[in-house]
Design a protein around this motif. Structure first.
Motif, PDB file in Angstrom:
ATOM      1  N   VAL A 285     127.400  17.780  90.906  1.00 53.69           N
ATOM      2  CA  VAL A 285     127.278  19.236  90.722  1.00 53.69           C
ATOM      3  C   VAL A 285     128.339  19.995  91.493  1.00 53.69           C
ATOM      4  CG1 VAL A 285     124.830  19.177  90.217  1.00 53.69           C
ATOM      5  CG2 VAL A 285     125.562  19.478  92.564  1.00 53.69           C
ATOM      6  N   GLY A 286     128.842  19.387  92.526  1.00 55.14           N
ATOM      7  CA  GLY A 286     129.891  19.835  93.418  1.00 55.14           C
ATOM      8  C   GLY A 286     130.442  21.222  93.305  1.00 55.14           C
ATOM      9  N   ARG A 287     131.611  21.327  92.712  1.00 58.74           N
ATOM     10  CA  ARG A 287     132.405  22.552  92.728  1.00 58.74           C
ATOM     11  C   ARG A 287     131.640  23.787  92.286  1.00 58.74           C
ATOM     12  NH1 ARG A 287     137.693  22.397  92.653  1.00 58.74           N
ATOM     13  NH2 ARG A 287     137.851  24.015  91.077  1.00 58.74           N
ATOM     14  N   GLN A 288     130.659  23.629  91.445  1.00 62.37           N
ATOM     15  CA  GLN A 288     129.920  24.776  90.920  1.00 62.37           C
ATOM     16  C   GLN A 288     128.634  25.032  91.684  1.00 62.37           C
ATOM     17  OE1 GLN A 288     129.368  23.480  86.930  1.00 62.37           O
ATOM     18  NE2 GLN A 288     131.492  23.772  86.379  1.00 62.37           N
ATOM     19  N   GLY A 289     128.345  24.214  92.701  1.00 59.50           N
ATOM     20  CA  GLY A 289     127.037  24.273  93.320  1.00 59.50           C
ATOM     21  C   GLY A 289     126.982  24.869  94.705  1.00 59.50           C
ATOM     22  N   ILE A 290     125.735  25.003  95.135  1.00 56.97           N
ATOM     23  CA  ILE A 290     125.398  25.422  96.487  1.00 56.97           C
ATOM     24  C   ILE A 290     124.550  24.292  97.069  1.00 56.97           C
ATOM     25  CG2 ILE A 290     124.131  27.082  97.905  1.00 56.97           C
ATOM     26  CD1 ILE A 290     124.639  29.147  95.638  1.00 56.97           C
ATOM     27  N   VAL A 291     124.876  23.870  98.267  1.00 51.73           N
ATOM     28  CA  VAL A 291     124.114  22.838  98.959  1.00 51.73           C
ATOM     29  C   VAL A 291     123.672  23.440 100.282  1.00 51.73           C
ATOM     30  CG1 VAL A 291     124.171  20.523  99.948  1.00 51.73           C
ATOM     31  CG2 VAL A 291     125.473  21.016  97.865  1.00 51.73           C
ATOM     32  N   ALA A 292     122.381  23.416 100.531  1.00 53.74           N
ATOM     33  CA  ALA A 292     121.866  24.052 101.739  1.00 53.74           C
ATOM     34  C   ALA A 292     120.694  23.271 102.293  1.00 53.74           C
ATOM     35  CB  ALA A 292     121.434  25.483 101.426  1.00 53.74           C
ATOM     36  N   GLY A 293     120.531  23.346 103.588  1.00 48.90           N
ATOM     37  CA  GLY A 293     119.357  22.720 104.173  1.00 48.90           C
ATOM     38  C   GLY A 293     119.506  22.364 105.628  1.00 48.90           C
ATOM     39  N   ASP A 294     118.541  21.565 106.067  1.00 53.30           N
ATOM     40  CA  ASP A 294     118.501  21.036 107.426  1.00 53.30           C
ATOM     41  C   ASP A 294     119.153  19.668 107.382  1.00 53.30           C
ATOM     42  OD1 ASP A 294     117.905  19.865 109.848  1.00 53.30           O
ATOM     43  OD2 ASP A 294     115.732  20.077 109.664  1.00 53.30           O
ATOM     44  N   PHE A 295     120.386  19.585 107.849  1.00 57.93           N
ATOM     45  CA  PHE A 295     121.140  18.348 107.793  1.00 57.93           C
ATOM     46  C   PHE A 295     120.966  17.510 109.054  1.00 57.93           C
ATOM     47  CE2 PHE A 295     123.154  21.171 104.770  1.00 57.93           C
ATOM     48  CZ  PHE A 295     123.350  20.340 103.687  1.00 57.93           C
TER      49      PHE A 295
END
Length: 127
Positions: free
Chosen positions: A38-48
């Motif tokens: 999904v990369g370039r078009q995505g948002i990745v968020a969270g508790d890493f």
């Protein structure tokens, strides 16, 4: 999500703790594979459970050509006494067709982590 006719994949993440007490490394290959789709078009968020400057987080971001949108704001521990000693374990990453408009730490909500609130401007990656 679809925003103004643009599909925006959102990946929410909660990783285990890193070594020596956690098994974070076991999940990184699956996470990078998912983000690469999904990369370039995505948002990745969270508790890493890792800071953005670690090898793990640089590897995750590179998998989707993502960049850190949430900045270095410390989110853990949420305890008000922690002050400037907080680590930025909670992050938001965005693709190259997006821009960060603003970012701020949210209030204590009962977790041992503070929320990250990030306003993002979407571009069109289809072009």
């Amino acid at each position: 999500f679809s925003v103004a006719g643009i599909d925006v994949p959102v990946t929410a993440v909660h990783l285990d703790r890193p070594w020596p007490i956690g098994r974070q490394a076991v999940f990184i290959p699956q996470l990078t594979e998912a983000i690469a789709t999904v990369g370039r078009q995505g948002i990745v968020a969270g508790d890493f459970n890792s800071a953005p400057w670690t090898f793990t987080m640089r590897r995750v971001a590179a998998a989707g050509e993502l960049r850190l949108a949430s900045g270095p704001a410390g989110t853990w521990p949420a305890d008000g006494l922690a002050g400037i000693l907080r680590l930025p374990l909670d992050q938001v990453y965005i693709g190259p067709c997006m821009a960060r408009q603003s970012v701020r730490r949210g209030p204590e909500l009962g977790s041992d982590h503070l929320p990250v609130i990030t306003d993002i401007v979407l571009g069109d990656c289809r072009a």
